[in-house]
Design a protein around this motif. Structure first.
Motif, PDB file in Angstrom:
ATOM      1  N   LEU A 223       0.853  -1.197   0.000  1.00 48.59           N
ATOM      2  CA  LEU A 223       0.000   0.000   0.000  1.00 48.59           C
ATOM      3  C   LEU A 223       0.886   1.243   0.000  1.00 48.59           C
ATOM      4  O   LEU A 223       1.973   1.231   0.567  1.00 48.59           O
ATOM      5  N   ARG A 386      -8.302   0.676  -1.904  1.00 50.88           N
ATOM      6  CA  ARG A 386      -9.041   0.516  -0.645  1.00 50.88           C
ATOM      7  C   ARG A 386     -10.532   0.255  -0.877  1.00 50.88           C
ATOM      8  O   ARG A 386     -11.231  -0.157   0.041  1.00 50.88           O
ATOM      9  N   PRO A 390     -11.594  -4.780  -1.247  1.00 47.80           N
ATOM     10  CA  PRO A 390     -12.687  -5.357  -0.436  1.00 47.80           C
ATOM     11  C   PRO A 390     -13.781  -5.953  -1.328  1.00 47.80           C
ATOM     12  O   PRO A 390     -14.356  -7.000  -1.003  1.00 47.80           O
ATOM     13  N   VAL A 394     -15.128  -9.891  -1.413  1.00 45.43           N
ATOM     14  CA  VAL A 394     -16.533 -10.324  -1.286  1.00 45.43           C
ATOM     15  C   VAL A 394     -16.888 -11.300  -2.412  1.00 45.43           C
ATOM     16  O   VAL A 394     -17.439 -12.384  -2.175  1.00 45.43           O
TER      17      VAL A 394
ATOM     18  N   ALA B 104     -15.216  -6.318   4.707  1.00 43.75           N
ATOM     19  CA  ALA B 104     -15.001  -5.383   3.599  1.00 43.75           C
ATOM     20  C   ALA B 104     -14.866  -3.951   4.126  1.00 43.75           C
ATOM     21  O   ALA B 104     -13.955  -3.210   3.713  1.00 43.75           O
ATOM     22  N   LEU B 107     -11.546  -3.629   6.161  1.00 50.87           N
ATOM     23  CA  LEU B 107     -10.361  -3.630   5.288  1.00 50.87           C
ATOM     24  C   LEU B 107     -10.227  -2.283   4.572  1.00 50.87           C
ATOM     25  O   LEU B 107      -9.138  -1.706   4.495  1.00 50.87           O
ATOM     26  N   SER B 108     -11.362  -1.804   4.094  1.00 52.97           N
ATOM     27  CA  SER B 108     -11.356  -0.518   3.400  1.00 52.97           C
ATOM     28  C   SER B 108     -10.870   0.598   4.337  1.00 52.97           C
ATOM     29  O   SER B 108     -10.047   1.433   3.953  1.00 52.97           O
ATOM     30  N   TRP B 111      -7.148   0.308   5.042  1.00 52.88           N
ATOM     31  CA  TRP B 111      -6.311   0.727   3.919  1.00 52.88           C
ATOM     32  C   TRP B 111      -6.429   2.231   3.646  1.00 52.88           C
ATOM     33  O   TRP B 111      -5.905   2.718   2.665  1.00 52.88           O
ATOM     34  N   GLU B 113      -9.528   4.292   3.703  1.00 52.19           N
ATOM     35  CA  GLU B 113     -10.772   4.916   3.258  1.00 52.19           C
ATOM     36  C   GLU B 113     -11.439   5.614   4.450  1.00 52.19           C
ATOM     37  O   GLU B 113     -11.623   5.003   5.498  1.00 52.19           O
ATOM     38  N   ARG B 115     -14.188   8.039   3.733  1.00 54.67           N
ATOM     39  CA  ARG B 115     -15.512   8.523   3.333  1.00 54.67           C
ATOM     40  C   ARG B 115     -16.578   7.519   3.793  1.00 54.67           C
ATOM     41  O   ARG B 115     -16.488   6.327   3.467  1.00 54.67           O
ATOM     42  N   ALA B 118     -18.403   5.624   1.042  1.00 58.26           N
ATOM     43  CA  ALA B 118     -17.624   4.528   0.447  1.00 58.26           C
ATOM     44  C   ALA B 118     -17.607   3.324   1.381  1.00 58.26           C
ATOM     45  O   ALA B 118     -17.758   2.167   0.939  1.00 58.26           O
ATOM     46  N   VAL B 122     -19.066  -0.439   0.438  1.00 55.43           N
ATOM     47  CA  VAL B 122     -18.397  -1.748   0.433  1.00 55.43           C
ATOM     48  C   VAL B 122     -18.855  -2.639   1.590  1.00 55.43           C
ATOM     49  O   VAL B 122     -18.835  -3.860   1.473  1.00 55.43           O
ATOM     50  N   LEU B 126     -22.595  -3.523  -1.018  1.00 51.87           N
ATOM     51  CA  LEU B 126     -21.960  -4.584  -1.804  1.00 51.87           C
ATOM     52  C   LEU B 126     -22.378  -5.996  -1.345  1.00 51.87           C
ATOM     53  O   LEU B 126     -22.853  -6.791  -2.173  1.00 51.87           O
ATOM     54  N   PRO B 127     -22.267  -6.319  -0.048  1.00 53.67           N
ATOM     55  CA  PRO B 127     -22.700  -7.669   0.351  1.00 53.67           C
ATOM     56  C   PRO B 127     -24.185  -7.920   0.116  1.00 53.67           C
ATOM     57  O   PRO B 127     -24.562  -9.010  -0.316  1.00 53.67           O
TER      58      PRO B 127
END
Lengths: 499, 153
Positions: A223, A386, A390, A394, B104, B107-108, B111, B113, B115, B118, B122, B126-127
């Protein structure tokens, strides 16, 4: 001829055409995303094809293969990061061209050479695959065993690992393939009392793990790597002068790519490297290579896209994957109950030709889509990791689960991902593992059948001319580079002694 | 660096691989053996043992070859991502989609994120979207859990 026309008719279904179009866009997006490539994309999308008809399912996978291979060039040119490893050579000249404001010209040449290379290789596929399949009708188990061994020996020279590590990785894949009930004797092996394992370790979860989840972990470990993006104002097709300069390179690289694709296990990455090197070797201006030579892009892109058609020749005619993505497609064929091999061209010729035509179609489609949408796809390449990874996780988990609706497959995918990460970390390519897993079963079955046929006298394997020929090729693939190196060293020593 | 440490650093990888294959070889000894009339060429243990021996031989070659370059150190983000994966496995026993959403989003966030939209995208959209797609379109039945049981009734 009749089969070719029936295949074309099967593809004329509007629903299927729409699916191929959508898959082309999907493939271009996958190829444009750094970290995702045709193999990962095909592995992730394989579960989505489960409910489709076999023709539609395999057409989607081959479309992803062709279009993602092309799209790797977009990020290679615009952000100096190859979307797929097959476009690594494209960076060398594509990015310098983009830096001096010729991104559009570079993308145009990438699209044109990819399309020409792809179409030529599909023509070759249409002609060569049925011929190879016809020849393979004469193969008995010993010949198949020797051929499979040759396919596995070619793993030594693929991917990013050393030959020794590639062979170890391939052998590990073969070992994994022995899990489950032995097809020859009905005896359970390495199942540890788990009924789910009696059918063996599934290709799909392992592939999702080693290609998708391991890449996620690699991204986690890197990263913060910054990427500079070059904006592309206009896309323009290469000029007539560009074509005059590159047509020989495109033709040569298409031939090289198709040939390398046909070799078992060798894929677009090797093809593009050789295509690029040959373009430089034959160029009148080799000093321009690496500084933005348009021939460099043509050489690399024509070769990597022509390797896709070439790779499908042994995949469909012999059941031996011609490249890593072809291994995923082979897994897709098996999941749909199809067994590639000579019989495919007699019993399912319509199916085979429908696949060929869909590959032909996608090569035309990505030319238009790639050029028209390059600006958008270049932006797609900047989706933050990022958010992207993810999402990949999924779909990886759901994809691994979907095939057999078993949580064990999810755990296998996660374990394969972690193992894949550490393999890559220590220089072992994961591609041989995937190919070993697919071919392991075939190798063992053919060996067992050969032993029955030869009355358990294994040395008789070497008395059959065709098998002996494949054994010789295997020895050449394994020891050829070493012999070459020793010979070169001896020649240098002799030269020095002569002075 | 002491000689022992140096030897350990150099040979641990081939040693681990060879040990694993030796264990596989040993485990294969316990496979059922079939009578000669049924064995169809080779015994069930023959092939895995042959491949194990091949890998052990290749490990020896690897050990005798030149020293492998030291890989880049593992980052904090990597270790935390791996820990999240372990967390995912634990939560998945309660509910697969709860685990997917939580993993998700975490992790976002890990890393970088920040916002909320966002993260909600995720971690939630998303799920849920993936579940509906596979449940309704592909007719995949997911394991019952805390949340999926609400849907399945």
């Amino acid at each position: 001829m009749e089969a070719a026309l029936s295949g074309l008719a099967a593809l004329a279904d509007p629903g299927l055409l729409l699916l191929v179009l959508a898959a082309t866009v999907g493939g271009v997006v996958i190829g444009a995303l750094p970290g995702l490539n045709a193999t990962t994309g095909a592995a992730l999308l394989l579960p989505f094809t489960l409910t489709m008809e076999p023709i539609a399912a395999i057409a989607v996978l081959t479309t992803i293969y062709c279009s993602a291979t092309f799209a790797g060039a977009i990020t290679a040119i615009l952000i100096n990061t190859p979307g797929t490893s097959a476009s690594a050579a494209t960076c060398l000249d594509g990015y310098p061209m983009a830096q001096r404001g010729e991104a559009g010209r570079a993308l145009g040449m990438a699209a044109v050479s990819s399309t020409i290379g792809g179409i030529l290789s599909v023509v070759c596929l249409m002609l060569a695959a049925p011929l190879l399949a016809r020849a393979a009708y004469n193969f008995a188990p010993p010949e198949y065993f020797a051929l499979t061994l040759f396919g596995l020996s070619m793993l030594a020279s693929i991917g990013d690992g050393s030959p020794l590590k590639n062979l170890m990785s391939g052998a590990f894949g073969i070992l994994l393939a022995t899990v489950g009930i032995d097809l020859l004797t009905d005896v359970e092996r390495f199942t540890f009392g788990m009924p789910e394992l009696t059918t063996g370790i599934g290709f799909v979860p392992v592939m999702i793990g080693i290609f998708g989840i391991s890449e996620l972990l690699i991204q986690a470990n890197s990263l913060g790597d910054l990427r500079e993006r070059i904006s592309v104002k206009t896309i323009r097709l290469p000029s007539l002068a560009d074509y005059r300069k590159t047509w020989k390179t495109i033709a040569r690289s298409s031939g090289i790519g198709t040939f390398i694709g046909i070799l078992p296990a060798e894929g677009a990455t090797v093809a593009s490297m050789i295509g690029y090197n040959e373009a430089k070797r034959w160029s009148r201006t080799p000093e321009e290579f690496g500084k933005g030579a348009i021939e460099g892009i043509a050489g690399s892109e024509a070769a990597n896209n022509s390797a896709t058609g070439g790779a499908m020749v042994p995949t469909l005619a012999l059941g031996i994957p011609g490249s890593p993505t072809a291994a995923v497609i082979l897994a897709g064929l098996m999941v749909h109950g199809l067994r590639p091999g000579p019989a495919m061209f007699t019993q399912q010729a319509e199916f085979a030709f429908a696949i060929f035509w869909s590959m032909m179609l996608v090569n035309v489609l990505f030319f238009g889509i790639g050029l028209a949408g390059a600006k958008v796809f270049a932006r797609v390449s900047l989706i933050p990791t990022r958010v992207l990874w993810p999402c990949v996780f999924v779909f990886s988990v759901i994809g691994a689960y979907a095939l057999d609706q078993s949580m064990l497959d999810v755990w296998i995918a996660l374990a394969a991902g972690v193992i894949g990460f550490f393999m890559r970390r220590y220089g072992f390519s994961v591609v041989p593992l995937a190919i070993g897993l697919i071919l392991g079963d075939m190798l063992e079955t053919r060996l067992g059948q050969s032993m029955v046929m030869l009355d358990e006298k294994w040395w008789l394997l070497f008395t059959r001319p065709l098998a002996l020929f494949f054994f010789a090729l295997t020895a050449l693939a394994l020891f050829g580079p070493l012999i070459w190196k020793i010979a070169a060293r001896l020649a240098v020593r002799r030269k020095n002694a002569g002075r | 660096m002491s000689t022992v440490t140096e030897i350990a650093r150099r040979y641990w990888l081939p040693a681990v691989i060879a040990a694993f294959c030796a264990a596989v070889f040993w485990a294969a000894n316990y496979f059922e053996r079939v009578p000669p009339i049924l064995k169809r060429g080779i015994q069930p243990s023959d092939f895995p043992q042959l491949v194990s021996c091949l890998i052990i031989f290749l490990s020896l070659l690897l050990a005798l070859g030149k020293e492998q370059p030291k890989p880049k150190p593992l980052s904090r983000e990597f270790l935390l991502s791996l820990a999240l994966m372990v967390g995912f496995i634990v939560v998945a026993t309660i509910d697969l989609f709860l685990a997917l959403g939580a993993f998700a989003a975490s992790l976002s966030a890990l890393w970088g994120e920040r916002r909320v939209a966002a993260l909600l995208g995720v971690g939630l959209a998303l799920p849920v979207g993936a579940f509906l797609l596979f449940d309704q379109v592909f007719r995949i039945r997911f394991p019952r859990g805390l949340l999926t049981s609400i849907w399945y009734g």
